[in-house]
Design a protein around this motif. Structure first.
Motif, short mmCIF file in Angstrom:
data_model
loop_
_atom_site.label_atom_id
_atom_site.label_comp_id
_atom_site.label_asym_id
_atom_site.label_seq_id
_atom_site.Cartn_x
_atom_site.Cartn_y
_atom_site.Cartn_z
N ALA A 117 0.72 -1.11 -0.03
CA ALA A 117 -0.09 0.15 0.05
C ALA A 117 0.91 1.11 0.07
N ALA A 118 1.96 1.32 0.76
CA ALA A 118 2.83 2.17 0.70
C ALA A 118 3.40 2.69 -0.64
N HIS A 119 3.80 1.62 -1.50
CA HIS A 119 4.19 1.88 -2.71
C HIS A 119 3.29 2.39 -3.74
N VAL A 120 1.90 1.90 -3.50
CA VAL A 120 0.74 2.49 -4.31
C VAL A 120 0.90 4.18 -4.07
N GLY A 121 0.67 4.39 -2.69
CA GLY A 121 0.82 5.84 -2.18
C GLY A 121 1.71 6.62 -2.80
N PHE A 122 3.00 6.02 -2.69
CA PHE A 122 4.29 6.72 -3.28
C PHE A 122 4.22 7.06 -4.85
N ASP A 123 3.68 6.10 -5.37
CA ASP A 123 3.36 6.21 -7.12
C ASP A 123 2.29 7.19 -7.05
N ARG A 124 1.28 7.40 -6.43
CA ARG A 124 0.23 8.16 -6.75
C ARG A 124 0.56 9.68 -6.27
N ALA A 125 1.40 9.68 -5.27
CA ALA A 125 1.94 11.07 -4.89
C ALA A 125 2.90 11.64 -5.86
N LEU A 126 3.65 10.75 -6.39
CA LEU A 126 4.56 11.16 -7.61
C LEU A 126 3.66 11.49 -9.02
N GLY A 127 2.34 11.30 -8.95
CA GLY A 127 1.66 11.39 -10.09
C GLY A 127 1.47 10.24 -11.28
N TYR A 128 2.02 8.91 -10.74
CA TYR A 128 1.97 7.91 -11.58
C TYR A 128 0.59 7.23 -11.20
N GLY A 129 -0.22 7.41 -12.37
CA GLY A 129 -1.42 6.84 -12.08
C GLY A 129 -1.67 5.57 -12.55
N LEU A 130 -3.01 4.93 -12.55
CA LEU A 130 -3.25 3.75 -13.22
C LEU A 130 -3.19 3.96 -14.80
N LYS A 131 -2.91 2.80 -15.50
CA LYS A 131 -2.40 2.77 -16.89
C LYS A 131 -3.64 2.43 -17.74
N TYR A 132 -3.68 3.43 -18.86
CA TYR A 132 -4.35 3.03 -20.04
C TYR A 132 -3.89 2.01 -20.92
N ALA A 133 -4.61 1.38 -21.77
CA ALA A 133 -3.94 0.39 -22.52
C ALA A 133 -3.16 1.06 -23.97
N THR A 134 -3.36 2.37 -23.96
CA THR A 134 -2.83 3.22 -24.83
C THR A 134 -1.39 3.24 -24.84
N GLY A 135 -0.92 3.23 -23.59
CA GLY A 135 0.52 3.13 -23.60
C GLY A 135 1.34 3.39 -21.95
N PHE A 136 2.28 3.29 -21.91
CA PHE A 136 2.74 3.40 -20.33
C PHE A 136 2.72 4.67 -19.74
#
Length: 130
Positions: free
Chosen positions: A96-115
């Protein structure tokens, strides 16, 4: 192809939510009596999902999202609580901490159109407003 992404104040709130999740999950981990080397060793494990992009953007986005959603760590954490297992709860907190870290940095869930296409906006060199 243009993908829709959250913007403005809602985007800021989602990133702040990620920061709070990182802090709360790290605090929960601290209460599990697990060693901090475990936190360091497992923190970036969800990022192995990047390798799935070798099979294409659609498969890669599914794998990435599966390991970067709060669903998995929540289920694992509930299992840890139900079983009275501090190690399971600790691993769930790291995840969960990793998920929070990524979200705080602006890395969201991905769309199939590209990373680079995420629900929090484009990431990478061609991003706007990251």
């Amino acid at each position: 192809m243009t993908t829709r992404a959250v913007a403005g104040t809602p985007r800021l709130l989602l990133r702040l939510e990620g920061l709070v999740l990182l802090a709360a999950a790290t605090w929960v981990f601290s209460r599990t009596s697990q060693p901090w080397w475990l936190y360091a060793a497992l923190f970036f494990v969800p990022d192995v999902s990047f390798a799935a992009y070798a099979a294409g953007s659609k498969f890669g986005s599914v794998a990435y999202n599966a390991l970067h959603s709060t669903i998995g760590p929540t289920i694992l954490g509930l299992a840890g609580l139900a079983l009275g297992s501090l190690p399971l709860l600790g691993v769930a907190a790291i995840w969960a901490a990793h998920v929070g870290f990524d979200r705080a940095l602006g890395y969201g869930l991905k769309y199939a159109t590209g990373f680079s296409d995420t629900h929090l906006g484009r990431i990478g060199l061609k991003s706007a407003g990251a």
